[in-house]
Design a protein around this motif. Structure first.
Motif, PDB file in Angstrom:
ATOM      1  N   ALA A 109      64.345  73.316 -92.292  1.00 23.03           N
ATOM      2  CA  ALA A 109      63.941  74.300 -93.303  1.00 23.03           C
ATOM      3  C   ALA A 109      63.688  75.673 -92.702  1.00 23.03           C
ATOM      4  O   ALA A 109      63.385  75.801 -91.534  1.00 23.03           O
ATOM      5  N   THR A 110      63.797  76.668 -93.526  1.00 20.87           N
ATOM      6  CA  THR A 110      63.357  78.006 -93.144  1.00 20.87           C
ATOM      7  C   THR A 110      61.844  78.020 -93.232  1.00 20.87           C
ATOM      8  O   THR A 110      61.276  77.342 -94.052  1.00 20.87           O
ATOM      9  N   THR A 122      59.208  80.556 -93.307  1.00 16.95           N
ATOM     10  CA  THR A 122      58.317  81.670 -93.548  1.00 16.95           C
ATOM     11  C   THR A 122      57.080  81.215 -94.312  1.00 16.95           C
ATOM     12  O   THR A 122      57.155  80.294 -95.099  1.00 16.95           O
ATOM     13  N   VAL A 171      61.891  52.518 -93.389  1.00 14.03           N
ATOM     14  CA  VAL A 171      60.988  51.591 -94.079  1.00 14.03           C
ATOM     15  C   VAL A 171      61.698  51.104 -95.340  1.00 14.03           C
ATOM     16  O   VAL A 171      62.234  51.903 -96.115  1.00 14.03           O
ATOM     17  N   GLN A 219      62.294  61.183-100.749  1.00 17.82           N
ATOM     18  CA  GLN A 219      62.520  59.730-100.869  1.00 17.82           C
ATOM     19  C   GLN A 219      61.222  58.949-101.108  1.00 17.82           C
ATOM     20  O   GLN A 219      61.247  57.732-101.282  1.00 17.82           O
ATOM     21  N   ALA A 261      57.608  70.928-102.105  1.00 23.19           N
ATOM     22  CA  ALA A 261      58.654  71.862-102.547  1.00 23.19           C
ATOM     23  C   ALA A 261      59.031  72.863-101.453  1.00 23.19           C
ATOM     24  O   ALA A 261      59.471  72.468-100.381  1.00 23.19           O
ATOM     25  N   MET A 262      58.796  74.167-101.719  1.00 27.54           N
ATOM     26  CA  MET A 262      59.224  75.202-100.766  1.00 27.54           C
ATOM     27  C   MET A 262      58.130  75.554 -99.769  1.00 27.54           C
ATOM     28  O   MET A 262      58.220  76.557 -99.064  1.00 27.54           O
ATOM     29  N   GLY A 286      56.420  73.029 -97.684  1.00 28.47           N
ATOM     30  CA  GLY A 286      56.033  71.864 -96.877  1.00 28.47           C
ATOM     31  C   GLY A 286      55.713  72.191 -95.432  1.00 28.47           C
ATOM     32  O   GLY A 286      54.894  71.516 -94.802  1.00 28.47           O
ATOM     33  N   ILE A 287      56.349  73.226 -94.890  1.00 25.14           N
ATOM     34  CA  ILE A 287      56.052  73.596 -93.505  1.00 25.14           C
ATOM     35  C   ILE A 287      54.694  74.298 -93.477  1.00 25.14           C
ATOM     36  O   ILE A 287      53.817  73.971 -92.682  1.00 25.14           O
ATOM     37  N   THR A 288      54.523  75.229 -94.392  1.00 26.58           N
ATOM     38  CA  THR A 288      53.274  75.992 -94.466  1.00 26.58           C
ATOM     39  C   THR A 288      52.071  75.071 -94.664  1.00 26.58           C
ATOM     40  O   THR A 288      51.042  75.218 -94.002  1.00 26.58           O
TER      41      THR A 288
HETATM   42  C1  LIG Z   1      66.621  75.655 -97.248  1.00 24.94           C
HETATM   43  C2  LIG Z   1      65.155  75.352 -97.192  1.00 24.94           C
HETATM   44  C3  LIG Z   1      64.249  76.369 -96.917  1.00 24.94           C
HETATM   45  C4  LIG Z   1      62.876  76.107 -96.844  1.00 24.94           C
HETATM   46  N1  LIG Z   1      62.006  77.122 -96.515  1.00 24.94           N
HETATM   47  C5  LIG Z   1      60.685  76.856 -96.366  1.00 24.94           C
HETATM   48  C6  LIG Z   1      59.774  77.885 -95.970  1.00 24.94           C
HETATM   49  O1  LIG Z   1      60.150  79.031 -95.767  1.00 24.94           O
HETATM   50  N2  LIG Z   1      58.466  77.577 -95.822  1.00 24.94           N
HETATM   51  C7  LIG Z   1      58.005  76.315 -96.048  1.00 24.94           C
HETATM   52  O2  LIG Z   1      56.801  76.081 -95.902  1.00 24.94           O
HETATM   53  N3  LIG Z   1      58.840  75.313 -96.436  1.00 24.94           N
HETATM   54  C8  LIG Z   1      60.164  75.558 -96.609  1.00 24.94           C
HETATM   55  N4  LIG Z   1      61.023  74.564 -97.021  1.00 24.94           N
HETATM   56  C9  LIG Z   1      60.466  73.300 -97.524  1.00 24.94           C
HETATM   57  C10 LIG Z   1      60.114  72.296 -96.461  1.00 24.94           C
HETATM   58  O3  LIG Z   1      61.194  72.087 -95.592  1.00 24.94           O
HETATM   59  C11 LIG Z   1      59.731  70.982 -97.168  1.00 24.94           C
HETATM   60  O4  LIG Z   1      58.721  71.224 -98.113  1.00 24.94           O
HETATM   61  C12 LIG Z   1      59.223  69.986 -96.137  1.00 24.94           C
HETATM   62  O5  LIG Z   1      60.236  69.661 -95.209  1.00 24.94           O
HETATM   63  C13 LIG Z   1      58.742  68.708 -96.815  1.00 24.94           C
HETATM   64  O6  LIG Z   1      58.175  67.910 -95.818  1.00 24.94           O
HETATM   65  P1  LIG Z   1      58.056  66.337 -95.995  1.00 24.94           P
HETATM   66  O7  LIG Z   1      57.548  65.816 -94.706  1.00 24.94           O
HETATM   67  O8  LIG Z   1      57.325  66.036 -97.261  1.00 24.94           O
HETATM   68  O9  LIG Z   1      59.566  65.836 -96.241  1.00 24.94           O
HETATM   69  P2  LIG Z   1      60.783  65.877 -95.235  1.00 24.94           P
HETATM   70  O10 LIG Z   1      60.747  67.071 -94.366  1.00 24.94           O
HETATM   71  O11 LIG Z   1      61.998  65.648 -96.091  1.00 24.94           O
HETATM   72  O12 LIG Z   1      60.537  64.633 -94.292  1.00 24.94           O
HETATM   73  C14 LIG Z   1      60.563  63.313 -94.796  1.00 24.94           C
HETATM   74  C15 LIG Z   1      61.010  62.398 -93.673  1.00 24.94           C
HETATM   75  O13 LIG Z   1      60.886  61.047 -94.124  1.00 24.94           O
HETATM   76  C16 LIG Z   1      62.019  60.340 -93.684  1.00 24.94           C
HETATM   77  N5  LIG Z   1      62.225  59.170 -94.567  1.00 24.94           N
HETATM   78  C17 LIG Z   1      62.648  59.156 -95.847  1.00 24.94           C
HETATM   79  N6  LIG Z   1      62.714  57.897 -96.302  1.00 24.94           N
HETATM   80  C18 LIG Z   1      62.306  57.101 -95.289  1.00 24.94           C
HETATM   81  C19 LIG Z   1      62.167  55.689 -95.137  1.00 24.94           C
HETATM   82  N7  LIG Z   1      62.457  54.834 -96.124  1.00 24.94           N
HETATM   83  N8  LIG Z   1      61.735  55.212 -93.938  1.00 24.94           N
HETATM   84  C20 LIG Z   1      61.431  56.065 -92.910  1.00 24.94           C
HETATM   85  N9  LIG Z   1      61.550  57.407 -93.000  1.00 24.94           N
HETATM   86  C21 LIG Z   1      61.984  57.911 -94.174  1.00 24.94           C
HETATM   87  C22 LIG Z   1      63.157  61.344 -93.770  1.00 24.94           C
HETATM   88  O14 LIG Z   1      64.225  60.932 -92.932  1.00 24.94           O
HETATM   89  C23 LIG Z   1      62.471  62.595 -93.274  1.00 24.94           C
HETATM   90  O15 LIG Z   1      62.539  62.697 -91.878  1.00 24.94           O
HETATM   91  C24 LIG Z   1      62.405  74.795 -97.093  1.00 24.94           C
HETATM   92  C25 LIG Z   1      63.318  73.764 -97.371  1.00 24.94           C
HETATM   93  C26 LIG Z   1      64.679  74.032 -97.422  1.00 24.94           C
HETATM   94  C27 LIG Z   1      65.639  72.903 -97.720  1.00 24.94           C
END
Ligand SMILES: Cc1cc2nc3c(=O)[nH]c(=O)nc-3n(C[C@H](O)[C@H](O)[C@H](O)COP(=O)(O)OP(=O)(O)OC[C@H]3O[C@@H](n4cnc5c(N)ncnc54)[C@H](O)[C@@H]3O)c2cc1C
Length: 339
Positions: A2-3, A5, A147, A180, A304-305, A307-309
């Motif tokens: 992800a980006t 910022t 999982v 997921q 959503a947008m 998740g990193i923050t």
């Molecule tokens: C183009 C883009 C730009 C973005 N820009 C920003 C930004 O500027 N600032 C910001 O804060 N956020 C940004 N985001 C959003 C941020 O990337 C997401 O909100 C964040 O990645 C969500 O984190 P998460 O851990 O919930 O999910 P994910 O990052 O999707 O991680 C979930 C993990 O769980 C794993 N998983 C899934 N199912 C299973 C299973 N059954 N068993 C084991 N592992 C599993 C997946 O493989 C993955 O590694 C951006 C996203 C995109 C796509």
């Protein structure tokens, strides 16, 4: 992928974009709740760095650019609203002021908003450094092990069954599987509404322009992030797809945005696009807390947008809930039971 910022204004736009069908009060409450988490986001990153977690972090601010007066006016209003919610003040800039900050900005740009206190990180360097510190502390990390199921057991013990049929037992389980997560929870008999919002990005290792700070191309919704190793361009929001396949036509729209904002933008060769899935909820707010009906299963998803923050502050508040058994008040608006 992800980006990364941390723009306050983006947070606001994200919420506005995803709650346009909601009542005004629900929208304001969601905005306030997200702002409360965001205000603590940076100090969580600070604490991690103080603990020796060493990752790429930039604090040169973020500049939003506009091609139309209307867009600038709307975002300037958003900036004021965010300031009232305790976010750092932004500066509204004229066309010549934005060009004095970044000389490559072209004539079509009519002005901008500088968020001088916003920051960005390289997510890959962050995740690697965090994993290394966890290993040092004795955490066991299993990679490439999906999982398959989560099963509630006797005396509150939860079993995690991998797709290779290995079973891990735990006193508490946090489902943080991004978009997921809904699928995993459905197998547990809980329906939580999560869907993927696909985005694309490009990492340009030899960028045509060296920017001093992160830039957001507001009219095209493209983030331009000068990481140490590459210039990252990312954007688009595509619903209905749950895999990481790249739609080259859509992704190319990101690259087409840049010449509208910058002079002398030309690429020697077309970079390869990547895709990422944002976990989206119907009200635009993450779900963080107990999975309804399961005392020892928790969920942290739907950011959503942001998740990193919001990742570190989410982990910090959720660990208080799990270890102390009391829900921190900041988490109440994000209770998964609201669905
Ligand atoms: C183009 C883009 C730009 C973005 N820009 C920003 C930004 O500027 N600032 C910001 O804060 N956020 C940004 N985001 C959003 C941020 O990337 C997401 O909100 C964040 O990645 C969500 O984190 P998460 O851990 O919930 O999910 P994910 O990052 O999707 O991680 C979930 C993990 O769980 C794993 N998983 C899934 N199912 C299973 C299973 N059954 N068993 C084991 N592992 C599993 C997946 O493989 C993955 O590694 C951006 C996203 C995109 C796509």
């Amino acid at each position: 992928m992800a980006t990364l910022t941390f723009t306050g204004r983006d947070r606001y736009t994200t919420l506005r974009g995803t709650t346009s069908n909601c009542r005004r009060s629900a929208f304001s409450n969601g905005l306030e709740a997200t702002a409360a988490l965001s205000r603590k986001a940076f100090s969580e990153f600070d604490a991690m760095q103080m603990d020796g977690i060493d990752f790429e972090r930039h604090d040169d601010g973020i500049l939003q650019l506009f091609l139309q007066e209307q867009g600038l006016a709307a975002h300037a209003e958003d900036a004021k609203a965010m300031e009232l919610l305790g976010m750092a003040p932004a500066q509204i800039l004229s066309a010549s002021e934005v060009r004095s900050l970044e000389p490559a900005i072209g004539k079509q740009v009519i002005g901008g908003i500088l968020n001088p206190y916003d920051q960005f990180i390289d997510p890959a360097s962050f995740v690697e450094a965090l994993a290394a510190r966890c290993l040092e502390l004795g955490v066991r990390i299993s990679t490439h092990e999906a999982v398959g199921e989560i099963l509630p057991g006797r005396q509150g013990i939860v079993s995690i069954v991998t797709k290779r049929s290995e079973v891990h037992r735990a006193a508490a389980v946090v489902v943080a599987a991004g978009a997921q997560s809904g699928e995993l929870l459905r197998k547990l008999g809980t329906k939580l509404p999560l869907q993927a919002g696909k985005g694309y990005g490009f990492d340009i290792t030899r960028p045509p322009i060296n920017f001093k700070r992160a830039i957001y191309l507001s009219d095209h919704k493209v983030a331009v992030t000068p990481l140490n190793s590459s210039l990252r361009l990312a954007g688009t929001m595509e619903f209905g797809s749950t895999d990481l396949r790249v739609d080259d036509r859509r992704a190319a729209g990101i690259l087409r945005a840049a010449p509208h904002y910058f002079n002398s933008w030309s690429l020697q060769k077309t970079p390869v696009a990547w895709a990422g899935l944002r976990p989206m909820t119907p009200d635009g707010l993450p779900m963080i807390g107990h999975v309804p009906g399961h005392k020892n299963v928790f969920v942290a998803a739907g950011h959503a947008m942001l998740g990193i923050t919001l990742g570190p502050i989410t982990g910090s508040l959720l660990s208080s809930l799990i270890l102390a058994g009391e829900e921190p008040s900041e988490l109440t608006p994000f209770d998964p039971a609201r669905f």
